[in-house]
Every structure is written in C-alpha cells, then in structure tokens.
Design a protein around this motif. Structure first.
Motif, mmCIF file in Angstrom:
data_model
loop_
_atom_site.group_PDB
_atom_site.id
_atom_site.type_symbol
_atom_site.label_atom_id
_atom_site.label_comp_id
_atom_site.label_asym_id
_atom_site.label_seq_id
_atom_site.Cartn_x
_atom_site.Cartn_y
_atom_site.Cartn_z
ATOM 1 N N VAL A 19 0.742 -1.095 0.065
ATOM 2 C CA VAL A 19 -0.095 -0.016 -0.082
ATOM 3 C C VAL A 19 0.798 1.302 -0.034
ATOM 4 O O VAL A 19 0.108 2.230 -0.210
ATOM 5 N N THR A 20 2.217 1.215 0.223
ATOM 6 C CA THR A 20 3.093 2.307 0.008
ATOM 7 C C THR A 20 4.667 1.827 0.011
ATOM 8 O O THR A 20 4.656 0.442 0.392
ATOM 9 N N MET A 39 7.891 7.052 -3.798
ATOM 10 C CA MET A 39 6.816 7.499 -4.894
ATOM 11 C C MET A 39 5.903 8.566 -4.284
ATOM 12 O O MET A 39 5.773 8.889 -3.061
ATOM 13 N N GLN A 40 5.549 9.383 -5.420
ATOM 14 C CA GLN A 40 4.704 10.379 -5.052
ATOM 15 C C GLN A 40 3.390 9.928 -4.602
ATOM 16 O O GLN A 40 2.942 9.000 -5.032
ATOM 17 N N LYS A 41 2.502 10.476 -3.598
ATOM 18 C CA LYS A 41 1.149 10.107 -3.224
ATOM 19 C C LYS A 41 0.432 9.939 -4.287
ATOM 20 O O LYS A 41 -0.571 8.957 -4.538
ATOM 21 N N SER A 42 0.466 10.870 -5.416
ATOM 22 C CA SER A 42 -0.661 10.774 -6.594
ATOM 23 C C SER A 42 -0.403 9.294 -7.300
ATOM 24 O O SER A 42 -1.119 9.067 -8.003
ATOM 25 N N HIS A 43 0.817 8.981 -7.191
ATOM 26 C CA HIS A 43 1.031 7.697 -8.088
ATOM 27 C C HIS A 43 0.704 6.368 -7.416
ATOM 28 O O HIS A 43 0.654 5.355 -7.868
ATOM 29 N N LEU A 44 0.352 6.621 -5.980
ATOM 30 C CA LEU A 44 -0.268 5.208 -5.191
ATOM 31 C C LEU A 44 -1.658 5.064 -5.514
ATOM 32 O O LEU A 44 -2.271 5.868 -5.678
ATOM 33 N N GLY A 269 0.618 0.247 -8.618
ATOM 34 C CA GLY A 269 -0.273 -0.607 -9.590
ATOM 35 C C GLY A 269 0.252 -1.548 -10.639
ATOM 36 O O GLY A 269 -0.128 -1.499 -11.836
ATOM 37 N N LYS A 270 1.510 -2.118 -10.354
ATOM 38 C CA LYS A 270 1.968 -3.181 -11.107
ATOM 39 C C LYS A 270 1.600 -4.486 -10.608
ATOM 40 O O LYS A 270 1.947 -4.735 -9.268
ATOM 41 N N LEU A 271 1.461 -5.561 -11.426
ATOM 42 C CA LEU A 271 1.146 -6.966 -11.077
ATOM 43 C C LEU A 271 2.602 -7.410 -11.164
ATOM 44 O O LEU A 271 3.322 -7.545 -12.090
ATOM 45 N N ARG A 272 2.916 -8.453 -9.959
ATOM 46 C CA ARG A 272 4.049 -9.078 -10.080
ATOM 47 C C ARG A 272 3.829 -10.551 -9.899
ATOM 48 O O ARG A 272 3.339 -10.821 -8.799
ATOM 49 N N ASN A 273 4.073 -11.651 -10.832
ATOM 50 C CA ASN A 273 3.779 -12.641 -10.437
ATOM 51 C C ASN A 273 4.578 -13.765 -9.604
ATOM 52 O O ASN A 273 4.259 -14.876 -9.196
ATOM 53 N N CYS A 274 5.890 -12.981 -9.220
ATOM 54 C CA CYS A 274 7.003 -13.635 -8.270
ATOM 55 C C CYS A 274 7.432 -12.400 -7.800
ATOM 56 O O CYS A 274 7.719 -11.494 -8.372
ATOM 57 N N GLU A 279 9.558 -8.995 -15.091
ATOM 58 C CA GLU A 279 8.504 -8.086 -15.693
ATOM 59 C C GLU A 279 7.316 -7.741 -14.618
ATOM 60 O O GLU A 279 7.290 -8.601 -13.743
ATOM 61 N N GLU A 280 6.695 -6.754 -15.087
ATOM 62 C CA GLU A 280 5.724 -6.348 -14.492
ATOM 63 C C GLU A 280 4.454 -6.063 -15.417
ATOM 64 O O GLU A 280 4.815 -5.734 -16.438
ATOM 65 N N ALA A 281 3.197 -6.089 -14.701
ATOM 66 C CA ALA A 281 1.874 -5.737 -15.736
ATOM 67 C C ALA A 281 1.298 -4.496 -15.196
ATOM 68 O O ALA A 281 0.982 -4.685 -13.720
ATOM 69 N N ASP A 282 1.286 -3.708 -15.769
ATOM 70 C CA ASP A 282 0.532 -2.382 -15.268
ATOM 71 C C ASP A 282 -0.842 -2.296 -15.325
ATOM 72 O O ASP A 282 -1.696 -2.462 -16.518
ATOM 73 N N ILE A 283 -1.572 -2.466 -14.101
ATOM 74 C CA ILE A 283 -3.007 -2.260 -14.194
ATOM 75 C C ILE A 283 -3.603 -0.836 -13.763
ATOM 76 O O ILE A 283 -4.809 -0.374 -13.921
ATOM 77 N N LYS A 284 -2.633 0.015 -13.252
ATOM 78 C CA LYS A 284 -2.952 1.314 -12.970
ATOM 79 C C LYS A 284 -3.479 2.180 -14.166
ATOM 80 O O LYS A 284 -4.446 2.858 -13.934
ATOM 81 N N SER A 285 -2.991 2.104 -15.179
ATOM 82 C CA SER A 285 -3.570 2.929 -16.255
ATOM 83 C C SER A 285 -4.779 2.378 -16.883
ATOM 84 O O SER A 285 -5.786 2.918 -17.244
ATOM 85 N N LEU A 286 -5.240 1.115 -16.493
ATOM 86 C CA LEU A 286 -6.703 0.553 -16.636
ATOM 87 C C LEU A 286 -7.525 1.100 -15.489
ATOM 88 O O LEU A 286 -8.371 1.434 -15.859
ATOM 89 N N LEU A 287 -7.061 0.987 -14.384
ATOM 90 C CA LEU A 287 -7.980 1.417 -13.359
ATOM 91 C C LEU A 287 -8.100 2.935 -13.518
ATOM 92 O O LEU A 287 -9.472 3.221 -13.066
#
Ligand code: SF4
Length: 330
Positions: A19-20, A39-44, A269-274, A279-287
C-alpha cells in the motif's frame, strides 16, 4: 469460475498488496540508508482502486489478502481500507505485515476494522542490534506493539526475523525463549537478494538447518508440525514439550516455488507474478483510464500464465530485480 493457474498448474489464491513504499526505518537488507526516493502520493493506488482490484481478483478465486509496504501503517487511515476489504465476500483471510513501530497506537483500530492476521518484522531482541539492523530506533515501540496486538485480541501472531550470518546468531536462542514465553510464533527468514544496495552474498545467509541445530542443542529438540497449509512458505516446528512454535522461510536453501500460490500488487499498480519477477504488468492505467473489469481480469490471467517455475537464486542465471524489496512488499 476462471482461476489464476500458471503453466505449472499452481493455483494462485493469495494476493499480497503493497500500500506504500514508504517506511519509518531503514533495514539494511531492504532499503538504502539515506536518500531514498519514494513514490509521490498521486502515484499510489487509492483505497477505491485497491478495493476494485481485490474484487476482480476474488472473482478469479483469490481468498487471501496480505497488506504490506514499505511499512503499511505509515499509510494514512489504513483501517479504512481494511474495513472495505474485510467486507468483500470471498476473502477468508486478511493479514498485514508490519514492522510494529506504529502498532501499539493502531492495534485496536486494525482489529475492529476486520484484520485477521498479523506478522511483525523484528530481527533482534536487543535494542542495540535492532538499531544496527534498522538504522533507526524503535525497538521498545515494537515490543509494545506486540503486547497491544495480543491485548486487543490478535491470535497466532508471527514474528518474522531475517537471519544474517555473523550478525544475528546471538538472537537465535533469545527468540526461541521468546516464542515459549510470549505465545508468538517466531519465523526465521533466510536473507534474500532483494536489498536496495545489492550487497547480498550467499556467505551472509544463515541457513535454517543451522538455526534448528542451535535451538535443539541450546533449548530442546524441535518437532516438525503440519499446521501450515501446503502453500505456506513456512516450514513449522514446535519444541518437544509442545511449548513454543518456530517456523522457517528458507527461500535460498529449500525453495518452495513449486507450491507457490502468491502474486503481488505494488503500491503504484503493477502486478508481479513472483517476488523475483523481472517483468511487471501495469493495471493502474486500466484502473485510472477507461479499463473494464474484464480487461483487468485478463491482465491478471496473463500475468499468472507467464509465471516462471521459480526464483533462480541458486543458478548462474539469477538476476536481482531492479525493484527493491521496500517497493515490492514482503
Ligand atoms: S520466489 Fe516467486 S515463485 Fe518462488 S515462492 Fe517466492 S513468489 Fe513464489
């Protein structure tokens, strides 16, 4: 129901959410001593974005959530997020990993909001060594936090103690006695190559079998228990007389990747499978864009489908992830 199954047939039901990346101490095996750029608060991710992501994950079979950081208790009003998540149908277990520095003042709020499990990171029962490891004061706060958590009703509290050769050997027996006197489980964690200073060396890892030998000789033999679920990263023991539980998370000497059911969401907002994923998958841009739940669900399925067999710490292929531990979360 669609499930999060990877190519090794591992079913992922456990989501760890950072969460931070901020923290109020500076453990050397995690963070740089100084000049940390947070990270800046707005990026969380906001609490609403985290809640939406969890609802989507639950629709894919996730039933266990662990909140991490950095240090999650420095995120303002965390109990409000816990309140939201604890009301999501399908969540069977809602846990938190904290360094305990702010726990005494927040324990009641967290418990009343619906938090069910607590892991507290503490590597030494000696204020001086605590300061050497964390590069900050606060040992007494952590002990007060453990007591407050027990008083408000948290059960089966676990202490996560990172074991480092030529540094924490003196803490093995005191932690053994602590587990017997205070009814908390001590989990010794092998030092992993995730530190921001890239100073990890295999020679610095204090292995589980060495700790078992010391506890068995200095206190009494340890008996394996089968209390932990097969997916649990820990191997459980109790002392022969049944008093005191000890666990080991031996990622280096006994990797447990083939029973892994965990994936992670970073604070930005990045998914990490391990934990060691490159590699990471960005879901923040989708959210934050006009991404649909179906698109986010697909991003989760794709991330898990791409999961590798396990970490490669014990191979010449191992590459330490760029993202350090404090911005991945335990
Ligand atoms: S290293 Fe990766 S695959 Fe292995 S147990 Fe940890 S998260 Fe799972």
């Amino acid at each position: 129901m669609n499930q999060l199954v990877d190519s090794f047939q591992r079913v992922h039901t456990n989501l760890r959410i950072s969460v931070t990346d901020r923290c109020n101490i500076r453990c050397f095996y995690c963070m740089p001593a100084e000049n940390v750029v947070f990270m800046q608060k707005s990026h969380l991710l906001t609490f609403e974005e985290i809640e939406r992501t969890v609802r989507i994950a639950v629709s894919l079979g996730v039933n266990k959530i662990r909140l991490t950081g950095g240090e999650p208790l420095v995120r303002q009003d965390l109990h409000k997020l816990i309140g939201k998540l604890s009301h999501i149908e399908g969540i069977q277990d809602l846990g938190l990993t904290t360094n305990g520095i702010l726990l005494a003042e927040q324990a009641r709020q967290l418990h009343d909001a619906g938090l069910s499990r607590l892991n507290i990171s503490l590597d030494a029962l000696d204020p001086k060594l605590f300061r050497e490891v964390t590069r900050r004061d606060g040992y007494e706060n952590v002990i007060a936090g453990i007591e407050a958590a027990q008083q408000v009703g948290f059960e089966r509290i676990k202490i996560n103690a990172v074991s480092v050769r030529n540094l924490t050997e003196s803490q093995i027996v005191p932690f053994g006695h602590f587990s017997r006197e205070s009814n908390v489980e001590i989990r010794f964690i092998e030092f992993m190559p995730l530190d921001a200073d890239n100073a990890w060396e295999r020679e610095k890892v204090l292995f589980a079998h060495e700790i078992i030998k010391t506890l068995s000789e200095e206190i009494m033999p340890l008996i394996p228990t089968d209390e932990d679920s097969p997916e649990s990263p820990a191997t459980g023991f109790q002392f022969a007389d049944g008093v005191g539980r000890i666990g080991f998370i031996s990622s280096v000497s006994q990797p447990f990747c083939m029973s892994c059911n965990r994936f992670r969401l970073t604070a930005d907002g990045k998914l990490r499978n391990c934990l060691f994923s490159l590699e990471e998958a960005d879901i923040k841009s989708l959210l934050r864009g006009d991404g649909t739940d179906a698109e986010i669900r697909q991003a989760m399925l794709d991330s898990i489908a791409a999961k590798k067999e396990g970490h490669e710490i014990n191979t010449a292929r191992f590459i330490q992830p760029d993202r350090p531990m404090y911005s991945i979360g335990g």
